[in-house]
Write a protein that holds these residues in place. Structure first.
Motif, PDB file in Angstrom:
ATOM      1  N   ARG A   9       0.866  -1.180   0.000  1.00  0.00           N
ATOM      2  CA  ARG A   9       0.000   0.000   0.000  1.00  0.00           C
ATOM      3  C   ARG A   9       0.905   1.233   0.000  1.00  0.00           C
ATOM      4  NH1 ARG A   9      -4.006   2.280   4.762  1.00  0.00           N
ATOM      5  NH2 ARG A   9      -4.804   4.044   3.549  1.00  0.00           N
ATOM      6  N   HIS A  10       0.517   2.266  -0.731  1.00  0.00           N
ATOM      7  CA  HIS A  10       1.334   3.477  -0.804  1.00  0.00           C
ATOM      8  C   HIS A  10       1.645   4.012   0.589  1.00  0.00           C
ATOM      9  CE1 HIS A  10      -1.937   6.156   0.410  1.00  0.00           C
ATOM     10  NE2 HIS A  10      -2.729   5.423  -0.339  1.00  0.00           N
ATOM     11  N   LYS A  12       2.362   6.984   3.558  1.00  0.00           N
ATOM     12  CA  LYS A  12       1.472   8.026   4.086  1.00  0.00           C
ATOM     13  C   LYS A  12       1.481   9.261   3.197  1.00  0.00           C
ATOM     14  CE  LYS A  12      -1.127   9.072   7.709  1.00  0.00           C
ATOM     15  NZ  LYS A  12      -2.281   8.227   8.116  1.00  0.00           N
ATOM     16  N   GLY A  31       5.652   9.595   5.122  1.00  0.00           N
ATOM     17  CA  GLY A  31       5.640   8.666   3.997  1.00  0.00           C
ATOM     18  C   GLY A  31       6.984   8.596   3.297  1.00  0.00           C
ATOM     19  N   THR A  73       5.991   6.286  -3.833  1.00  0.00           N
ATOM     20  CA  THR A  73       6.402   5.205  -2.939  1.00  0.00           C
ATOM     21  C   THR A  73       7.302   4.226  -3.682  1.00  0.00           C
ATOM     22  OG1 THR A  73       4.330   5.390  -1.693  1.00  0.00           O
ATOM     23  CG2 THR A  73       5.593   3.353  -1.425  1.00  0.00           C
ATOM     24  N   HIS A 121      -3.737   0.905  -3.491  1.00  0.00           N
ATOM     25  CA  HIS A 121      -4.532   1.659  -2.525  1.00  0.00           C
ATOM     26  C   HIS A 121      -5.506   0.757  -1.773  1.00  0.00           C
ATOM     27  CE1 HIS A 121      -3.398   5.292  -4.961  1.00  0.00           C
ATOM     28  NE2 HIS A 121      -3.441   4.399  -5.931  1.00  0.00           N
ATOM     29  N   THR A 143      -0.673   2.222   5.826  1.00  0.00           N
ATOM     30  CA  THR A 143       0.166   2.784   4.769  1.00  0.00           C
ATOM     31  C   THR A 143       1.573   2.196   4.823  1.00  0.00           C
ATOM     32  OG1 THR A 143       0.611   4.664   6.230  1.00  0.00           O
ATOM     33  CG2 THR A 143      -1.088   4.951   4.546  1.00  0.00           C
ATOM     34  N   CYS A 144       2.092   1.904   3.656  1.00  0.00           N
ATOM     35  CA  CYS A 144       3.439   1.349   3.450  1.00  0.00           C
ATOM     36  C   CYS A 144       3.591  -0.079   3.962  1.00  0.00           C
ATOM     37  CB  CYS A 144       4.507   2.251   4.070  1.00  0.00           C
ATOM     38  SG  CYS A 144       5.997   2.370   3.041  1.00  0.00           S
TER      39      CYS A 144
END
Length: 258
Positions: A9-10, A12, A31, A73, A121, A143-144
């Protein structure tokens, strides 16, 4: 050879710019900081960086949503993953895609690729990972977060639901918790050799020497015949009722991440 799919997932993203289209939102400071950390962890735990034998093949391609936060990312991870920028592909179908659409993207991958990392996402990415696995193991990915998945097919076109196996799962918070001083994973003194003849001995074990092992680990990662634990790599698992743990025991390298 089986195929390997890492879903990320991308990192932040920022909401500071009012009126900015969702597709164009950049990463925030956190992020930008987290993406290389996760990439280094993946490289050093699974891909053979630092001279540790690799568990899975090197990434052949990185496939990202066209959204700025997903693309950024992926770009921030390129160097630490050891992937040339020319192997990063952008696919608009990945942007806020539902699981069925993501499955179709995967089915169209080139069969010459053995490992692909996909950046996307939520909620689609988390749902996609969970539906791929034969044992439900993924809640909402923060996220990440990265899920490393083994697909039991030699062609991408054969990919379907409820058949894949989770090799590893990591989030920035898990890395920070295990390495609060920011140091990278280091080899630890390995436990004494010992052997088991039945995987169930691992499954029901509450601990393996210095490292606690959650219930269920080993059922799909160990062989039915005897093995030497110092030469075995056990991937991380995460289930709804157990913590995410990772145990690597391999010729003197022992790293527990919890």
């Amino acid at each position: 050879m089986m195929k390997y799919l890492t879903l990320i997932r991308h990192a932040k993203s920022s909401w500071d710019q009012a009126g900015l289209a969702d597709h164009d939102r950049p990463l925030n400071e956190r992020g930008v900081r987290n993406a290389p950390v996760v990439a280094r962890f993946l490289a050093r735990t699974y891909l053979g960086a630092n001279g540790i034998p690799a568990i899975i093949p090197q990434p052949d391609r990185l496939v990202s949503s066209t959204a700025l936060r997903a693309r950024s990312t992926a770009e921030l991870m390129l160097t630490d993953l050891g992937v040339d920028a020319g192997r990063l592909l952008l696919d608009g179908r990945v942007y806020h895609a539902e699981p069925r659409a993501l499955l179709q993207v995967v089915r169209e991958f080139d069969d010459a690729w053995n490992h692909v990392i996909m950046f996307g996402h939520n909620p689609g990415m988390s749902d996609f990972a969970d539906q791929l696995l034969r044992r439900r193991a993924i809640d909402e990915m923060p996220t990440c977060a990265a899920a490393v998945i083994e697909l039991p097919w030699e062609t991408w076109g054969a990919a379907t639901w409820n058949q894949a196996r989770l090799i590893g799962y990591v989030t920035p918070k898990l890395i920070e918790k295990r390495f609060p001083d920011g140091h990278e994973p280091r080899p630890m003194e390995p436990p004494p050799d010992f052997r088991v003849n039945d995987p169930r001995e691992l499954v029901t074990s509450a601990s393996v020497r210095q490292g606690a092992v959650p219930q269920g680990i080993g059922a799909e990662t160990v062989r039915s015949r005897g093995f030497n634990l110092r030469e075995l790599v056990l991937g991380a698992i995460r289930s709804r009722d157990s913590r995410c743990l990772e145990l690597r025991i391999m010729s003197g390298v022992w790293c527990l991440v919890s």
